[in-house]
Design a protein around this motif. Structure first.
Motif, PDB file in Angstrom:
ATOM      1  N   GLY A  86      31.912  50.294  -9.293  1.00 48.83           N
ATOM      2  CA  GLY A  86      31.362  51.083  -7.989  1.00 48.83           C
ATOM      3  C   GLY A  86      32.638  51.833  -7.479  1.00 48.83           C
ATOM      4  N   ASP A 160      25.531  50.770  -4.877  1.00 45.63           N
ATOM      5  CA  ASP A 160      25.988  49.995  -6.165  1.00 45.63           C
ATOM      6  C   ASP A 160      25.345  48.861  -6.345  1.00 45.63           C
ATOM      7  OD1 ASP A 160      27.051  48.891  -8.163  1.00 45.63           O
ATOM      8  OD2 ASP A 160      29.157  48.710  -7.591  1.00 45.63           O
ATOM      9  N   LYS A 189      24.621  41.020 -17.222  1.00 50.24           N
ATOM     10  CA  LYS A 189      23.744  41.250 -16.239  1.00 50.24           C
ATOM     11  C   LYS A 189      22.369  40.685 -16.305  1.00 50.24           C
ATOM     12  CE  LYS A 189      26.516  43.728 -13.377  1.00 50.24           C
ATOM     13  NZ  LYS A 189      27.311  44.323 -14.036  1.00 50.24           N
TER      14      LYS A 189
HETATM   15  C1  LIG Z   1      28.390  45.598 -13.620  1.00 48.18           C
HETATM   16  C2  LIG Z   1      28.640  46.380 -12.337  1.00 48.18           C
HETATM   17  C3  LIG Z   1      28.920  47.582 -12.363  1.00 48.18           C
HETATM   18  C4  LIG Z   1      28.696  48.612 -13.563  1.00 48.18           C
HETATM   19  O1  LIG Z   1      28.898  48.049 -14.543  1.00 48.18           O
HETATM   20  P1  LIG Z   1      28.645  48.832 -16.240  1.00 48.18           P
HETATM   21  O2  LIG Z   1      29.532  47.671 -17.126  1.00 48.18           O
HETATM   22  O3  LIG Z   1      29.389  50.023 -16.074  1.00 48.18           O
HETATM   23  O4  LIG Z   1      27.296  48.798 -16.418  1.00 48.18           O
HETATM   24  C5  LIG Z   1      29.100  48.419 -11.332  1.00 48.18           C
HETATM   25  N1  LIG Z   1      29.564  47.823  -9.954  1.00 48.18           N
HETATM   26  C6  LIG Z   1      29.333  46.246  -9.965  1.00 48.18           C
HETATM   27  C7  LIG Z   1      29.581  45.572  -8.845  1.00 48.18           C
HETATM   28  C8  LIG Z   1      29.154  45.673 -11.170  1.00 48.18           C
HETATM   29  O5  LIG Z   1      29.154  44.321 -11.167  1.00 48.18           O
END
Ligand SMILES: *Cc1c(COP(=O)(O)O)cnc(C)c1O
Length: 375
Positions: A86, A160, A189
């Motif tokens: 983020g 985010d 995730k």
């Molecule tokens: C996972 C995550 C993202 C975005 O991750 P991508 O791997 O680009 O999909 C952004 N911010 C946080 C806090 C995250 O945990």
């Protein structure tokens, strides 16, 4: 004994079937109806009017920040306790991050520090143009309080929500209450598209422009007309196929993660000097990751010693996010601290939390933790 990973993808036969069907239908790139179907299904699920699917959560947030037309001398307020996904887009979009510490109540951006952060920006000659809070470890931030401060300063909130797919805040899904919210379907995730993200909002014009920017900002014309410079950030149909099969399993996966958290807390939470991540009133934490916090003065065991003991038993654990203001990449960034992020980094450990873990797996993790704390 099998390895216990931190947060592995939880995929089943339905995911495999959907993926192969999409392949057999000839939809592998971003073209075709599958990406659009996933966008619609996701928007419907979270109750936001519009969504555009992207190649990652970071890309979704980059699109939102890019549209703010940031200039040198602009700052964007972000939590120091977060993953860089983020924060990097703030830099890519041409502004500087101004880091703000966490509330002890939910570990997210502390609304009580925000007015001081705007004042700090002024003394540094910076203009705050936006706030990008994060929904850490699966708990939505206090979007009501953060949004009120943002509105009083006339700046938008880009949320985010990458870690908070499935989280609820005041009866609404995480992602509501901001100009736009970015979500992630990375492999670690709760639900995954292999890699991918989503930008969602009630603002149809914002999402329409983001969708165009993600596809090289092509104006429909046979010769490809470009009125502005865009990105190549569209999600692939093969990823969207997994999104469509994973989304109906989200509630069950959240419930499983919450049960895993309760299992850990039930066995370990009564120990003096051991605590677990809080869940603020009115919110549903997804427990994307189960986070334990130790007071080293009391337990005599550092999170790193515990992590190494778990690793020796083929169990993956990870420290809490290292605060951004401690990262070499941001050594010159302004920061407003209350000590919470550094305390959590010093004492926190993320435990295996994947929804496919069994009760026996969690007991195996707890056995190692108990043995290490009692040694
Ligand atoms: C996972 C995550 C993202 C975005 O991750 P991508 O791997 O680009 O999909 C952004 N911010 C946080 C806090 C995250 O945990």
């Amino acid at each position: 004994m099998r390895r216990i990973p931190l947060s592995a993808p939880d995929l089943g036969p339905d995911d495999r079937a959907r993926l192969i069907q999409t392949f057999d239908d000839g939809w592998v790139s971003s073209a075709g109806p599958v990406v659009e179907a996933f966008e619609q299904a996701f928007a419907d699920h979270v109750g936001l009017a519009h969504a555009t699917a992207t190649s990652s959560g970071t890309a979704a947030l980059h699109l939102a920040l890019h549209m703010l037309d940031l200039k040198p001398g602009d700052a964007v307020i972000a939590p120091t306790l977060t993953f860089i996904g983020g924060v990097a887009p703030i830099v890519h979009a041409g502004a500087r991050p101004l880091f703000v510490d966490s509330s002890p109540d939910d570990w997210n951006l502390d609304p009580a520090l925000l007015d001081a952060a705007f004042a700090k920006a002024r003394t540094e000659g910076l203009t705050v143009r936006a706030i990008v809070p994060a929904d850490l470890y699966g708990q939505g931030c206090d979007i009501g309080a953060i949004g009120a401060v943002a509105a009083s300063h006339g700046v938008p909130v880009i949320l985010d929500s990458a870690e908070a797919v499935g989280a609820m805040v005041g009866g609404r899904h995480a992602g509501h209450g901001a100009s736009a919210a970015g979500f992630s379907f990375n492999g670690n995730k709760i639900i995954t598209t292999g890699g991918g993200g989503m930008l969602a909002s009630d603002d149809g014009a914002l999402i329409a422009r983001a969708r165009s920017l993600a596809a090289a900002a092509r104006i429909p014309a046979v010769h490809y007309e470009h009125a502005e410079v865009g990105f190549n950030y569209r999600m692939l149909s093969l990823s969207a196929a997994l999104g469509l099969s994973q989304l109906p399993t989200l509630e069950a996966k959240v419930n499983r993660r919450r049960a895993i958290f309760d299992h850990y807390r039930g066995r370990l939470g009564g120990r003096y000097g051991v605590d677990f991540a809080p869940e603020a009133p009115g919110r549903r934490h997804t427990r994307w990751l189960s986070v334990m916090v130790m007071d080293r003065e009391i337990t005599g065991v550092s999170p790193e010693r515990l992590r190494l003991a778990l690793a020796a038993a083929d169990i993956e654990a990870r420290p809490v996010w290292k605060p951004m203001h401690l990262q070499p990449a941001f050594r010159d960034a302004p920061v407003l601290q209350n000590g919470v992020a550094e305390t959590l980094f010093a004492g926190g450990l993320c435990l295996p939390s994947g929804s496919s873990l069994t009760g026996a797996d969690i007991d195996r993790v707890c056995d190692v933790i108990e043995a290490t704390l009692d040694a």
